[in-house]
Design a protein around this motif. Sequence first.
Motif, PDB file in Angstrom:
ATOM      1  N   PHE A 187       1.328  -1.164  -0.051  1.00 57.03           N
ATOM      2  CA  PHE A 187       0.235   0.134  -0.419  1.00 57.03           C
ATOM      3  C   PHE A 187       0.685   1.137  -0.023  1.00 57.03           C
ATOM      4  CE2 PHE A 187      -3.031  -3.300   1.972  1.00 57.03           C
ATOM      5  CZ  PHE A 187      -4.355  -3.221   1.220  1.00 57.03           C
ATOM      6  N   MET A 188       0.632   2.387  -0.630  1.00 58.04           N
ATOM      7  CA  MET A 188       1.253   3.707  -1.194  1.00 58.04           C
ATOM      8  C   MET A 188       0.560   4.174   0.012  1.00 58.04           C
ATOM      9  SD  MET A 188       4.047   3.980  -2.019  1.00 58.04           S
ATOM     10  CE  MET A 188       4.686   3.708  -3.666  1.00 58.04           C
ATOM     11  N   PHE A 189       1.290   5.266   0.413  1.00 60.02           N
ATOM     12  CA  PHE A 189       0.581   6.184   1.242  1.00 60.02           C
ATOM     13  C   PHE A 189       1.796   7.552   1.313  1.00 60.02           C
ATOM     14  CE2 PHE A 189      -0.145   2.518   3.612  1.00 60.02           C
ATOM     15  CZ  PHE A 189      -0.785   2.360   4.203  1.00 60.02           C
ATOM     16  N   SER A 190       1.252   8.909   1.373  1.00 60.56           N
ATOM     17  CA  SER A 190       2.007   9.934   1.007  1.00 60.56           C
ATOM     18  C   SER A 190       1.785  11.110   1.665  1.00 60.56           C
ATOM     19  CB  SER A 190       1.644  10.722  -0.144  1.00 60.56           C
ATOM     20  OG  SER A 190       2.020  12.188  -0.059  1.00 60.56           O
ATOM     21  N   THR A 191       3.303  11.448   1.992  1.00 56.61           N
ATOM     22  CA  THR A 191       2.799  12.431   3.425  1.00 56.61           C
ATOM     23  C   THR A 191       2.925  13.521   2.590  1.00 56.61           C
ATOM     24  OG1 THR A 191       5.772  13.736   2.203  1.00 56.61           O
ATOM     25  CG2 THR A 191       5.182  11.684   4.551  1.00 56.61           C
ATOM     26  N   GLU A 192       2.551  15.233   3.459  1.00 53.94           N
ATOM     27  CA  GLU A 192       2.045  16.357   2.894  1.00 53.94           C
ATOM     28  C   GLU A 192       3.321  16.966   2.303  1.00 53.94           C
ATOM     29  OE1 GLU A 192      -1.433  17.792   2.583  1.00 53.94           O
ATOM     30  OE2 GLU A 192      -1.956  15.810   3.925  1.00 53.94           O
ATOM     31  N   PRO A 193       2.615  17.990   1.556  1.00 48.82           N
ATOM     32  CA  PRO A 193       4.140  18.236   0.581  1.00 48.82           C
ATOM     33  C   PRO A 193       4.280  19.307   1.039  1.00 48.82           C
ATOM     34  CG  PRO A 193       2.267  18.074  -1.083  1.00 48.82           C
ATOM     35  CD  PRO A 193       1.373  17.522   0.566  1.00 48.82           C
ATOM     36  N   ILE A 194       5.444  19.602   1.434  1.00 51.10           N
ATOM     37  CA  ILE A 194       5.882  20.482   1.950  1.00 51.10           C
ATOM     38  C   ILE A 194       7.047  21.215   0.623  1.00 51.10           C
ATOM     39  CG2 ILE A 194       6.512  19.689   3.884  1.00 51.10           C
ATOM     40  CD1 ILE A 194       9.218  20.190   3.704  1.00 51.10           C
ATOM     41  N   LYS A 195       6.497  22.766   0.546  1.00 57.15           N
ATOM     42  CA  LYS A 195       7.001  23.800  -0.240  1.00 57.15           C
ATOM     43  C   LYS A 195       7.966  24.533   0.530  1.00 57.15           C
ATOM     44  CE  LYS A 195       4.103  26.928  -1.471  1.00 57.15           C
ATOM     45  NZ  LYS A 195       2.437  28.080  -1.148  1.00 57.15           N
ATOM     46  N   PHE A 196       9.471  25.009  -0.731  1.00 62.65           N
ATOM     47  CA  PHE A 196      10.527  25.167  -0.618  1.00 62.65           C
ATOM     48  C   PHE A 196      10.625  26.246  -1.136  1.00 62.65           C
ATOM     49  CE2 PHE A 196      15.704  25.276  -0.562  1.00 62.65           C
ATOM     50  CZ  PHE A 196      15.401  25.366   1.148  1.00 62.65           C
ATOM     51  N   LYS A 197      11.321  27.614  -1.235  1.00 64.21           N
ATOM     52  CA  LYS A 197      11.560  28.399  -2.214  1.00 64.21           C
ATOM     53  C   LYS A 197      12.611  28.058  -2.597  1.00 64.21           C
ATOM     54  CE  LYS A 197      10.595  32.832  -3.702  1.00 64.21           C
ATOM     55  NZ  LYS A 197      10.197  34.281  -3.545  1.00 64.21           N
ATOM     56  N   PHE A 198      13.638  28.387  -3.651  1.00 64.77           N
ATOM     57  CA  PHE A 198      14.986  28.404  -3.960  1.00 64.77           C
ATOM     58  C   PHE A 198      15.462  29.949  -4.205  1.00 64.77           C
ATOM     59  CE2 PHE A 198      13.595  23.539  -4.028  1.00 64.77           C
ATOM     60  CZ  PHE A 198      14.883  23.321  -3.858  1.00 64.77           C
ATOM     61  N   GLU A 199      16.210  30.109  -3.257  1.00 63.16           N
ATOM     62  CA  GLU A 199      16.734  31.564  -3.678  1.00 63.16           C
ATOM     63  C   GLU A 199      17.571  31.597  -4.303  1.00 63.16           C
ATOM     64  OE1 GLU A 199      14.693  34.293  -3.112  1.00 63.16           O
ATOM     65  OE2 GLU A 199      14.151  33.609  -1.548  1.00 63.16           O
ATOM     66  N   ASP A 200      18.831  31.006  -4.691  1.00 60.59           N
ATOM     67  CA  ASP A 200      19.909  30.803  -5.509  1.00 60.59           C
ATOM     68  C   ASP A 200      19.863  30.904  -7.311  1.00 60.59           C
ATOM     69  OD1 ASP A 200      21.315  27.919  -3.533  1.00 60.59           O
ATOM     70  OD2 ASP A 200      21.169  29.674  -2.477  1.00 60.59           O
ATOM     71  N   LYS A 201      20.427  32.223  -7.285  1.00 62.41           N
ATOM     72  CA  LYS A 201      21.750  32.477  -8.464  1.00 62.41           C
ATOM     73  C   LYS A 201      22.467  31.652  -9.015  1.00 62.41           C
ATOM     74  CE  LYS A 201      19.323  36.812  -7.438  1.00 62.41           C
ATOM     75  NZ  LYS A 201      19.481  38.415  -8.116  1.00 62.41           N
ATOM     76  N   PRO A 202      22.239  31.442 -10.309  1.00 65.06           N
ATOM     77  CA  PRO A 202      23.608  30.327 -10.855  1.00 65.06           C
ATOM     78  C   PRO A 202      24.803  31.641 -10.773  1.00 65.06           C
ATOM     79  CG  PRO A 202      21.920  31.558 -13.151  1.00 65.06           C
ATOM     80  CD  PRO A 202      21.558  31.621 -11.820  1.00 65.06           C
TER      81      PRO A 202
END
Length: 568
Positions: free
Chosen positions: A369-384
Amino acid sequence: MKKGIYTASFFILIFILFSSNAEAMARKEYGTPLGTYEGDKGIKIISFSKNWTSQEKLKSVYDELLKNFHGEEITYLSNIYIYPDSPDGVAGNYYEDYEISNEGKYVYKKGRYIEIFNGNQYKDVSQFAWVLSHEYGHHFTLYYLLTKENKHFNQWEQTKYAQIRGLTKYKEVEYYSVNDTGYIHKWDVAEIAAEDYVQLFGSPTAKKSTDYKDVKERVEQNIKDYYYSTDSFNLLPQENLSLPLAADVSGLYLYWLGLAGYTTVEPSLPSKPVLTIKKVGEIMPGYSQYEVSWNPISDGKNYEYTLVSYPVEDNHFPRPVKTVVTGEPMKAYIGSAMSSNKNTNSLILDDQYRGEYYFRLFIKNPKGFMFSTEPIKFKFEDKPKKPLYLMTDVPNNHWARESIQTVVDHNIAKGYDDGSFKPENKVTKAEFMAMLIRSINYKVTKQNNENHWFVKQGYLEAAKKLKLITEADYGTNYSKLKYDDFVTRDEMSAMAGNLLKYLGYTAPANQNINFSDAKDIKHKKELSIALRYSILSGYPDRTFKPSKQVTRAEAAAVIYKLLHLMGG
């Protein structure tokens, strides 16, 4: 009396047809079957594919069918047909049929059947086990909805299924008929139910997992080619990730099981891990690495964890990060990584995360059986490392924004002096070949006695040496090559395929080109290589459009995929 066809493919479509006769029958255009096997339940496996002729292989299909949970509904299934190709561009069909009694009760009819397509591409039943399970899921869910609730999917809002699944909360959910426009497969209630069946009752083979490796492992193991597709259960347990997974819906498993006359304990997890993300540092100036970690489930059982990610605005095709199992470190690395192996000294610049992403774990328990965690949001600030080009006419939500940024950052293509990129402008033959040559850092030698930039800067000579073009296509001494003519998708496939061949990539000689306009494609061999490595693809209507001219955005997307294939 009604007959319905439910179809499945990797971009799954559904068609509902009406007929007065839905008895199991083979497609006449395929002639005489090459093999037939009948199991002890009276279900026949009938093959028109050269890969599926022996009794042993046909029996394996029958045995795989029975590994999917089944009850009395299985007696209403008569045949499974295996065809060599896919005339409709889908992976499978299910044919329903029923009538309504004088008392207003649905009566399901026997003789139902399933079609499996692309048999010539499969050598083992595991390769289409998900398709078989999905199509049987249509049979299972419709049978019990009709016979136990006396409801059809066109009455889905009145069903207990919709109540338990919480489907009425989503305005996008629909039941689609053949005349409906704007069809969205992932919101089709019948398809949602069939995917629920695979998750809750599908065979272990249909729910097989892929062992994904993160960027650190890929660098250390020198894995340059990395492919993934949506038929991997632990990457995409269900197409619609806006809905909770089936096992996460309380009561759903027992609902379907109860309709079939069974009961047991509902699947659950004792707890769900919590994800954290942190920046590890920079492996090189401008190239960052991040660590995603989580706490394990501690109940003495073995679990499988697959970390996936997708942009906040688009969850239709997740990106796998890593698969780990109980006993291994619960962490994964994303971003960039450099090998510590002095013999390879390779650098992989993984898909650079920019903007906001969701991360979530898909957790498979010992029973599958497959379960999922709640999605967490992450903002990436790095610039190339290099400043981004302004691209005033390429908004952040443009489909090719990341591709365009990448080719500009790598000096493979340039913008215009006014800060625009003009993504819809067409690309010339010379421009596209120059982009291909720059993408592999091929050293060109200038020809100062020539006028045209493509020849003067050495790109024509490089194109010849790389065999991007041939005299067979452009005449003796390439006299028919007009540098400033716009490149077509057919020419683009030839050039890209030829470059892949130069780099050592190949494709099976018998690989099928299943586009509906395949007869108009001249460079099928080169296209097959580009398709195999996902450098090129077709359109949702199953066409390739070989004569269509290529835009700057489309060319950038091809180069972007080529860079990732080569590991950065």
